[in-house]
Design an enzyme around this catalytic site. Sequence first.
Site, mmCIF file in Angstrom:
data_model
loop_
_atom_site.group_PDB
_atom_site.id
_atom_site.type_symbol
_atom_site.label_atom_id
_atom_site.label_comp_id
_atom_site.label_asym_id
_atom_site.label_seq_id
_atom_site.Cartn_x
_atom_site.Cartn_y
_atom_site.Cartn_z
ATOM 1 N N ASP A 145 47.973 39.531 62.478
ATOM 2 C CA ASP A 145 49.064 39.950 61.591
ATOM 3 C C ASP A 145 48.438 40.500 60.321
ATOM 4 O O ASP A 145 47.636 39.809 59.671
ATOM 5 C CB ASP A 145 49.963 38.768 61.226
ATOM 6 C CG ASP A 145 50.712 38.198 62.424
ATOM 7 O OD1 ASP A 145 50.819 38.897 63.451
ATOM 8 O OD2 ASP A 145 51.192 37.060 62.318
ATOM 9 N N GLU A 203 57.916 43.340 65.067
ATOM 10 C CA GLU A 203 57.174 42.918 63.875
ATOM 11 C C GLU A 203 56.180 44.008 63.502
ATOM 12 O O GLU A 203 55.185 44.197 64.199
ATOM 13 C CB GLU A 203 56.443 41.588 64.134
ATOM 14 C CG GLU A 203 57.371 40.420 64.433
ATOM 15 C CD GLU A 203 56.617 39.134 64.758
ATOM 16 O OE1 GLU A 203 55.385 39.204 64.968
ATOM 17 O OE2 GLU A 203 57.246 38.073 64.812
#
Length: 224
Positions: A145, A203
Amino acid sequence: MIIKKYILSVFFSLICLNSFSQLPNGFVYVSDIIADLDVELRYNTSNNFIGNQIIGYQTNKLILTIETANALKQVQETLQEQNLCLKVYDGYRPQQAVSHFVEWAKNLNDTINKSKFYPNVNKRNLFKEGYISSKSGHSRGSTIDLTIIDGNTGIPLDMGSPYDFFGKESWVNFENITKKQKTNRELLQKVMINNGFRNYPKEWWHFTLRWEPFPNTYFDFPVK
Protein backbone atom coordinates in the site's frame (compact mmCIF):
# COMPACT_ATOMS: atom_id res chain seq x y z
CA MET A 1 44.84 -10.29 22.53
CA ILE A 2 44.61 -11.34 18.87
CA ILE A 3 42.59 -14.43 19.82
CA LYS A 4 40.28 -12.30 21.99
CA LYS A 5 39.64 -9.86 19.12
CA TYR A 6 38.98 -12.79 16.78
CA ILE A 7 36.44 -14.29 19.19
CA LEU A 8 34.67 -10.93 19.55
CA SER A 9 34.60 -10.52 15.78
CA VAL A 10 33.01 -13.94 15.31
CA PHE A 11 30.54 -13.21 18.12
CA PHE A 12 29.31 -9.97 16.54
CA SER A 13 29.15 -11.60 13.11
CA LEU A 14 26.91 -14.31 14.53
CA ILE A 15 24.66 -11.68 16.10
CA CYS A 16 24.29 -9.90 12.75
CA LEU A 17 23.69 -13.18 10.93
CA ASN A 18 21.04 -14.20 13.46
CA SER A 19 19.29 -10.82 13.10
CA PHE A 20 19.23 -11.14 9.32
CA SER A 21 18.07 -14.75 9.43
CA GLN A 22 14.94 -13.81 11.38
CA LEU A 23 13.24 -13.28 8.04
CA PRO A 24 12.18 -16.36 6.06
CA ASN A 25 14.09 -17.14 2.90
CA GLY A 26 12.93 -14.89 0.08
CA PHE A 27 12.10 -11.89 2.28
CA VAL A 28 14.09 -8.71 2.87
CA TYR A 29 14.01 -5.50 4.86
CA VAL A 30 13.30 -3.03 2.08
CA SER A 31 15.64 -0.43 3.58
CA ASP A 32 18.47 -2.75 2.49
CA ILE A 33 17.31 -2.32 -1.13
CA ILE A 34 15.92 1.24 -1.12
CA ALA A 35 17.74 3.28 1.50
CA ASP A 36 15.79 6.51 0.95
CA LEU A 37 12.25 5.08 0.95
CA ASP A 38 9.69 6.91 3.12
CA VAL A 39 7.91 4.32 5.29
CA GLU A 40 4.99 4.94 7.65
CA LEU A 41 3.49 1.61 8.61
CA ARG A 42 0.06 2.76 9.77
CA TYR A 43 -0.72 -0.52 11.53
CA ASN A 44 2.28 0.02 13.75
CA THR A 45 0.48 3.13 15.05
CA SER A 46 -3.00 4.10 16.23
CA ASN A 47 -3.63 6.08 13.03
CA ASN A 48 -5.72 3.41 11.33
CA PHE A 49 -9.34 2.32 11.04
CA ILE A 50 -9.18 0.31 14.28
CA GLY A 51 -7.53 3.07 16.28
CA ASN A 52 -4.86 0.92 17.95
CA GLN A 53 -1.51 -0.63 17.09
CA ILE A 54 -2.24 -3.90 15.31
CA ILE A 55 -1.08 -7.27 16.61
CA GLY A 56 2.02 -8.46 14.77
CA TYR A 57 3.44 -4.99 14.10
CA GLN A 58 6.35 -4.24 16.43
CA THR A 59 8.39 -1.75 14.43
CA ASN A 60 8.27 0.61 11.46
CA LYS A 61 10.34 -1.69 9.22
CA LEU A 62 8.96 -2.50 5.78
CA ILE A 63 9.33 -6.17 4.83
CA LEU A 64 8.64 -7.58 1.35
CA THR A 65 9.71 -10.43 -0.86
CA ILE A 66 13.02 -9.76 -2.57
CA GLU A 67 11.37 -9.62 -6.00
CA THR A 68 8.84 -7.04 -4.82
CA ALA A 69 11.50 -4.87 -3.19
CA ASN A 70 13.56 -4.86 -6.39
CA ALA A 71 10.54 -3.94 -8.50
CA LEU A 72 9.68 -1.17 -6.03
CA LYS A 73 13.20 0.20 -6.39
CA GLN A 74 12.56 0.64 -10.12
CA VAL A 75 9.38 2.57 -9.33
CA GLN A 76 11.22 4.83 -6.91
CA GLU A 77 13.97 5.57 -9.42
CA THR A 78 11.43 6.35 -12.15
CA LEU A 79 9.56 8.80 -9.91
CA GLN A 80 12.74 10.49 -8.74
CA GLU A 81 13.35 11.59 -12.32
CA GLN A 82 10.28 13.84 -11.78
CA ASN A 83 11.37 14.92 -8.28
CA LEU A 84 8.78 12.60 -6.77
CA CYS A 85 9.13 9.68 -4.35
CA LEU A 86 7.15 6.82 -2.87
CA LYS A 87 5.62 6.72 0.60
CA VAL A 88 4.65 3.26 1.87
CA TYR A 89 1.85 2.61 4.37
CA ASP A 90 1.94 -1.19 4.47
CA GLY A 91 3.76 -4.16 2.98
CA TYR A 92 4.07 -7.64 4.41
CA ARG A 93 1.26 -8.16 6.95
CA PRO A 94 1.32 -11.17 9.31
CA GLN A 95 -1.77 -13.38 9.46
CA GLN A 96 -2.14 -12.50 13.15
CA ALA A 97 -2.74 -8.87 12.12
CA VAL A 98 -5.42 -9.96 9.66
CA SER A 99 -7.04 -11.99 12.44
CA HIS A 100 -6.99 -8.85 14.58
CA PHE A 101 -8.98 -7.08 11.84
CA VAL A 102 -11.49 -9.94 11.76
CA GLU A 103 -12.03 -9.94 15.52
CA TRP A 104 -12.43 -6.15 15.54
CA ALA A 105 -15.01 -6.33 12.76
CA LYS A 106 -17.15 -8.68 14.85
CA ASN A 107 -17.50 -6.06 17.59
CA LEU A 108 -20.13 -3.82 16.01
CA ASN A 109 -20.01 -1.36 18.92
CA ASP A 110 -16.35 -0.45 18.36
CA THR A 111 -16.61 2.35 15.81
CA ILE A 112 -14.16 4.89 17.24
CA ASN A 113 -12.69 5.80 13.82
CA LYS A 114 -15.80 5.36 11.68
CA SER A 115 -16.12 9.05 10.80
CA LYS A 116 -12.57 9.15 9.43
CA PHE A 117 -12.22 5.81 7.65
CA TYR A 118 -15.68 4.42 6.81
CA PRO A 119 -18.32 7.14 7.35
CA ASN A 120 -20.72 5.80 4.72
CA VAL A 121 -20.27 2.08 5.28
CA ASN A 122 -22.08 0.14 7.97
CA LYS A 123 -19.50 -1.79 9.98
CA ARG A 124 -21.50 -5.00 9.68
CA ASN A 125 -21.03 -4.76 5.88
CA LEU A 126 -17.23 -4.43 5.83
CA PHE A 127 -16.84 -8.14 4.97
CA LYS A 128 -19.62 -8.21 2.40
CA GLU A 129 -18.29 -5.16 0.57
CA GLY A 130 -14.75 -6.54 0.43
CA TYR A 131 -12.96 -4.14 2.75
CA ILE A 132 -11.97 -6.84 5.28
CA SER A 133 -11.45 -10.58 4.79
CA SER A 134 -10.00 -13.49 6.73
CA LYS A 135 -7.04 -13.71 4.32
CA SER A 136 -4.96 -10.92 2.80
CA GLY A 137 -2.56 -10.80 -0.12
CA HIS A 138 -0.31 -8.74 2.13
CA SER A 139 0.48 -11.90 4.11
CA ARG A 140 2.08 -13.40 0.99
CA GLY A 141 4.70 -10.65 1.10
CA SER A 142 4.29 -9.18 -2.38
CA THR A 143 1.43 -6.73 -1.84
CA ILE A 144 2.01 -3.12 -0.90
CA ASP A 145 0.00 0.00 0.00
CA LEU A 146 1.57 3.28 -1.04
CA THR A 147 1.27 6.74 -2.50
CA ILE A 148 3.46 9.39 -4.16
CA ILE A 149 5.00 12.33 -2.32
CA ASP A 150 6.68 15.55 -3.41
CA GLY A 151 10.43 15.05 -3.43
CA ASN A 152 11.09 18.43 -1.82
CA THR A 153 8.37 18.69 0.82
CA GLY A 154 7.50 15.06 1.49
CA ILE A 155 3.82 15.97 1.21
CA PRO A 156 1.64 13.26 -0.41
CA LEU A 157 0.00 14.09 -3.72
CA ASP A 158 -3.77 14.58 -3.49
CA MET A 159 -5.38 11.30 -4.55
CA GLY A 160 -8.97 12.31 -3.82
CA SER A 161 -9.38 10.18 -0.69
CA PRO A 162 -7.19 9.28 2.29
CA TYR A 163 -5.30 6.01 2.57
CA ASP A 164 -7.47 3.17 3.90
CA PHE A 165 -10.71 5.07 3.30
CA PHE A 166 -13.50 2.52 2.88
CA GLY A 167 -15.83 3.79 0.18
CA LYS A 168 -16.32 4.30 -3.54
CA GLU A 169 -14.23 7.46 -3.31
CA SER A 170 -11.17 5.19 -3.08
CA TRP A 171 -12.01 3.15 -6.17
CA VAL A 172 -9.37 3.64 -8.85
CA ASN A 173 -11.88 4.79 -11.47
CA PHE A 174 -14.06 6.95 -9.19
CA GLU A 175 -15.15 9.90 -11.33
CA ASN A 176 -16.28 12.52 -8.82
CA ILE A 177 -12.80 13.93 -8.10
CA THR A 178 -10.86 16.83 -9.55
CA LYS A 179 -8.78 16.66 -12.72
CA LYS A 180 -5.58 16.98 -10.68
CA GLN A 181 -6.61 14.13 -8.37
CA LYS A 182 -7.33 11.94 -11.40
CA THR A 183 -3.94 12.82 -12.87
CA ASN A 184 -2.21 11.86 -9.64
CA ARG A 185 -4.02 8.53 -9.49
CA GLU A 186 -3.21 7.83 -13.12
CA LEU A 187 0.48 8.53 -12.48
CA LEU A 188 0.57 6.09 -9.57
CA GLN A 189 -1.26 3.43 -11.53
CA LYS A 190 0.96 3.85 -14.58
CA VAL A 191 4.31 3.76 -12.80
CA MET A 192 3.33 0.72 -10.74
CA ILE A 193 1.83 -1.26 -13.61
CA ASN A 194 4.81 -0.46 -15.85
CA ASN A 195 7.10 -2.00 -13.24
CA GLY A 196 5.33 -5.32 -12.84
CA PHE A 197 2.48 -4.64 -10.42
CA ARG A 198 -1.28 -5.10 -10.76
CA ASN A 199 -3.79 -2.95 -8.93
CA TYR A 200 -6.86 -3.59 -6.81
CA PRO A 201 -9.74 -1.61 -8.38
CA LYS A 202 -11.36 -0.66 -5.04
CA GLU A 203 -8.19 0.82 -3.48
CA TRP A 204 -6.05 3.28 -5.44
CA TRP A 205 -3.09 2.60 -3.08
CA HIS A 206 -3.07 -1.23 -3.27
CA PHE A 207 -0.77 -3.19 -5.62
CA THR A 208 0.49 -6.77 -5.92
CA LEU A 209 3.54 -7.96 -7.81
CA ARG A 210 2.64 -10.03 -10.86
CA TRP A 211 4.05 -13.54 -10.66
CA GLU A 212 4.59 -13.16 -6.91
CA PRO A 213 6.91 -15.84 -5.49
CA PHE A 214 4.53 -17.15 -2.78
CA PRO A 215 1.05 -17.01 -4.38
CA ASN A 216 -0.48 -19.60 -2.05
CA THR A 217 1.39 -19.05 1.22
CA TYR A 218 0.16 -16.81 4.04
CA PHE A 219 2.98 -16.04 6.46
CA ASP A 220 2.61 -15.14 10.13
CA PHE A 221 6.04 -14.00 11.36
CA PRO A 222 5.82 -10.59 13.08
CA VAL A 223 7.06 -7.31 11.67
CA LYS A 224 10.05 -6.63 13.90
